[in-house]
Design a protein around this motif. Structure first.
Motif, PDB file in Angstrom:
ATOM      1  N   MET A   1       0.823  -1.207   0.000  1.00  0.00           N
ATOM      2  CA  MET A   1       0.000   0.000   0.000  1.00  0.00           C
ATOM      3  C   MET A   1       0.856   1.256   0.000  1.00  0.00           C
ATOM      4  SD  MET A   1      -3.212  -1.117   2.394  1.00  0.00           S
ATOM      5  CE  MET A   1      -4.145   0.305   1.861  1.00  0.00           C
ATOM      6  N   LEU A   2       1.992   1.214   0.710  1.00  0.00           N
ATOM      7  CA  LEU A   2       2.903   2.352   0.695  1.00  0.00           C
ATOM      8  C   LEU A   2       3.454   2.585  -0.703  1.00  0.00           C
ATOM      9  CD1 LEU A   2       4.601   4.518   2.117  1.00  0.00           C
ATOM     10  CD2 LEU A   2       6.302   2.748   2.584  1.00  0.00           C
ATOM     11  N   SER A   3       3.839   1.521  -1.387  1.00  0.00           N
ATOM     12  CA  SER A   3       4.376   1.653  -2.740  1.00  0.00           C
ATOM     13  C   SER A   3       3.324   2.220  -3.693  1.00  0.00           C
ATOM     14  CB  SER A   3       4.864   0.294  -3.254  1.00  0.00           C
ATOM     15  OG  SER A   3       5.938  -0.179  -2.486  1.00  0.00           O
ATOM     16  N   GLY A   4       2.066   1.783  -3.512  1.00  0.00           N
ATOM     17  CA  GLY A   4       1.000   2.323  -4.340  1.00  0.00           C
ATOM     18  C   GLY A   4       0.815   3.813  -4.150  1.00  0.00           C
ATOM     19  N   SER A   5       0.826   4.283  -2.902  1.00  0.00           N
ATOM     20  CA  SER A   5       0.666   5.715  -2.641  1.00  0.00           C
ATOM     21  C   SER A   5       1.885   6.506  -3.113  1.00  0.00           C
ATOM     22  CB  SER A   5       0.422   5.956  -1.149  1.00  0.00           C
ATOM     23  OG  SER A   5       1.538   5.550  -0.383  1.00  0.00           O
TER      24      SER A   5
ATOM     25  N   PRO B   1      -4.242  12.535  -9.564  1.00  0.00           N
ATOM     26  CA  PRO B   1      -4.606  13.943  -9.350  1.00  0.00           C
ATOM     27  C   PRO B   1      -4.431  14.365  -7.892  1.00  0.00           C
ATOM     28  CG  PRO B   1      -6.275  12.805 -10.665  1.00  0.00           C
ATOM     29  CD  PRO B   1      -5.330  11.758 -10.159  1.00  0.00           C
ATOM     30  N   ARG B   2      -4.764  13.460  -6.976  1.00  0.00           N
ATOM     31  CA  ARG B   2      -4.548  13.733  -5.551  1.00  0.00           C
ATOM     32  C   ARG B   2      -3.972  12.486  -4.902  1.00  0.00           C
ATOM     33  NH1 ARG B   2      -6.007  13.465  -0.259  1.00  0.00           N
ATOM     34  NH2 ARG B   2      -7.383  11.680  -0.601  1.00  0.00           N
ATOM     35  N   ALA B   3      -2.698  12.548  -4.574  1.00  0.00           N
ATOM     36  CA  ALA B   3      -2.025  11.390  -3.983  1.00  0.00           C
ATOM     37  C   ALA B   3      -2.392  11.256  -2.504  1.00  0.00           C
ATOM     38  CB  ALA B   3      -0.512  11.535  -4.129  1.00  0.00           C
ATOM     39  N   ARG B   4      -2.519  10.008  -2.070  1.00  0.00           N
ATOM     40  CA  ARG B   4      -2.768   9.757  -0.661  1.00  0.00           C
ATOM     41  C   ARG B   4      -1.534  10.106   0.168  1.00  0.00           C
ATOM     42  NH1 ARG B   4      -6.730   6.330   0.872  1.00  0.00           N
ATOM     43  NH2 ARG B   4      -5.388   5.372   2.436  1.00  0.00           N
ATOM     44  N   ARG B   5      -1.764  10.642   1.354  1.00  0.00           N
ATOM     45  CA  ARG B   5      -0.647  10.986   2.232  1.00  0.00           C
ATOM     46  C   ARG B   5      -0.047   9.724   2.844  1.00  0.00           C
ATOM     47  NH1 ARG B   5      -3.346  16.034   5.674  1.00  0.00           N
ATOM     48  NH2 ARG B   5      -3.832  17.347   3.859  1.00  0.00           N
ATOM     49  N   PRO B   6       1.268   9.675   2.964  1.00  0.00           N
ATOM     50  CA  PRO B   6       1.888   8.487   3.574  1.00  0.00           C
ATOM     51  C   PRO B   6       1.543   8.375   5.054  1.00  0.00           C
ATOM     52  CG  PRO B   6       3.534  10.211   3.213  1.00  0.00           C
ATOM     53  CD  PRO B   6       2.260  10.679   2.547  1.00  0.00           C
ATOM     54  N   ASP B   7       1.579   7.166   5.551  1.00  0.00           N
ATOM     55  CA  ASP B   7       1.262   6.881   6.959  1.00  0.00           C
ATOM     56  C   ASP B   7       2.395   6.033   7.539  1.00  0.00           C
ATOM     57  OD1 ASP B   7       0.172   6.305   9.398  1.00  0.00           O
ATOM     58  OD2 ASP B   7      -1.452   5.042   8.644  1.00  0.00           O
TER      59      ASP B   7
END
Length: 472
Positions: free
Chosen positions: A63-67, A192-198
């Motif tokens: 999921m991190l790589s996807g974001s 268009p809007r990337a998810r913020r990393p966690d």
């Protein structure tokens, strides 16, 4: 129109090269385990870590790589993943001892986490027409099956003629070619809007998986009541609770969580996660045990072991696209019912496994297992995204992929416990595997029950309610 935008089929081929690397790596490494054990003097728990160091890192970082690809560019992350996988493969081939091999397998997992989910995003961005996209994804699925079919033969031949280190060398030309072709032909794209990393959520889930898996792998040696095992289990529970609390707080604060826990209010999505863990836990444990059984109990060569596992991969290659069409026309229920039947029938045969079980009967079990795995995979993907708004479909699919890898890691961890106990107590290996087959039989029943319930009005209504939460 630029040149990079005029070669969609070439872009698909480049992305499929990454899938070839990842899928072949599964069966190639399993076939090589006995040779690695002999040359590097590895214990059974260390053999488990050869598999799980890869799958745990892969599961934790998907999921991190996807974001990251959405934020920094899919082509860039894809190339970094290819480079990391190639470097990890080269390092594995040069590993002087078992400990360094396990570490380098983790590096391979980092690279692999940037390949398949990012490649699918690239394909979705290039093939904008739904019909063309469906065809591209169908080809992708066929390549996955072909790679699994090719892996045992290639792996067995390489181990027998060159040595186990060659199973990692073979990755290098594919990875280098894919890096060059990606630079030449694949267009860059971002969300268009990337998810913020966690990062904190990432740390919690990785720590939980590692501590829990380590406890399972080490338990046959130390015992479940040993202080170290109790500390590991307590730590895993604490980290999991912290992860749940942290993800809930991030959502309430308006910050993108690594995993939005509201997804699990959807029954089909929850079933997809259960199916991913159950089916791929069985698959990973199945490969691990049967590779050792064929080589150490039946005394087959690495090549003949690969030939024996070939029917599983071939039938999977046939049933997977069939299941995809069936899911598209009739929903996931028929595929899941057939998958549950395949799993339970296969492992029911293996619950009676001995060192003298007729090989045709063993191969029949392999064919049935391949049918179960081939039928279940498209149904998992469909159930994960069913009813989800388009803005959340990618995240839901990533969670389903993560559940598969988590299941694979746990499957090897659990299956390896019987091998360790068998070696420690000098009991018959084939007989010692029986508890695991019974456990897999239970997992097959779970798949069947999910098939009965996944398309009920209760399940569909829950998916609709979750979709409304994200549309509001």
């Amino acid at each position: 129109m630029s040149q990079k935008q005029t070669h969609p089929n070439l872009i698909l081929a480049i992305c499929c090269m990454s899938l070839l690397l990842i899928a072949m790596d599964v069966t190639i490494v399993n076939v090589a385990l006995p040779s690695i054990q002999q040359e590097l003097h590895a214990t059974v728990p260390q053999l488990q870590w050869i598999i799980d160091a890869y799958t745990l890192v892969l599961a934790s970082l998907l999921m991190l790589s996807g974001s990251m690809s959405d934020r920094f560019g899919r082509r860039r992350i894809f190339q970094i993943g290819l480079a990391a996988f190639a470097i990890g493969s080269l390092a594995c081939s040069l590993a002087p001892n078992i400990h360094s091999l396990i570490i380098f397998r983790g590096l391979q997992g980092i690279g692999a986490s940037m390949l398949n989910p990012v490649a699918l995003s690239i394909i979705a961005n290039v093939f904008t027409v739904p019909k063309d996209r469906a065809r591209a994804v169908g080809i992708w699925g066929a390549v996955a099956g072909a790679s699994l079919a090719l892996g045992p033969i290639v792996g067995g031949a390489l181990v027998q003629t060159v040595g186990w280190r060659a199973i990692f060398w073979i990755n290098l030309p594919f990875a280098v070619a894919a890096i060059i072709l990606t630079a030449l032909f694949v267009p860059e794209s971002k969300a268009p809007r990337a998810r913020r990393p966690d990062p904190l959520g990432q740390l919690f889930i990785f720590g939980f998986l590692c501590a829990f898996t380590y406890a399972i792998i080490d338990s046959p040696i130390s015992g479940w009541t040993a202080p170290r095992i109790l500390i590991l289990l307590s730590t895993s529970v604490l980290l999991f609770v912290l992860f749940l609390v942290h993800e809930h707080r991030r959502r309430l604060s308006g910050t993108d969580p690594l995993l939005d826990l509201r997804f699990f209010r959807s029954v089909p999505f929850s079933f997809a996660s259960i199916l991913g863990v159950s089916a791929f836990g069985c698959f990973a444990g199945f490969l691990f045990l049967n590779t050792l059984y064929l080589q150490q109990v039946r005394h087959l060569s690495a090549l003949h072991t690969g030939l024996c596992t070939l029917p599983l991969a071939v039938i999977m290659m046939i049933t997977s696209p069939l299941s995809g069409r069936l899911v598209g026309s009739r929903g996931p229920r028929p595929s899941l019912l057939l998958a549950g039947f395949g799993f339970t029938a296969s492992v029911a045969i293996l619950t009676q496994l001995t060192s003298t079980t007729p090989l045709p009967l063993v191969l029949t079990a392999y064919v049935l297992f391949g049918m179960g795995l081939g039928m279940v995979n498209p149904a998992i993907s469909n159930s994960a995204v069913e009813g989800m708004p388009l803005s959340q479909a990618g995240v839901a699919a990533a969670v389903a992929s993560t559940s598969r890898q988590v299941g694979a890691a746990l499957g090897v961890a659990v299956a390896g416990t019987v091998v360790s106990l068998s070696h420690a107590h000098h009991t018959d290996f084939a007989i010692a595997t029986h508890p695991i087959w019974w456990l897999m039989l239970l997992a097959g029943i779970v798949v069947f029950v999910c098939g009965l319930l996944v398309s009920t009005p209760w399940a569909q209504n829950s998916a609709e309610r979750v979709a409304h939460l994200f549309e509001s």
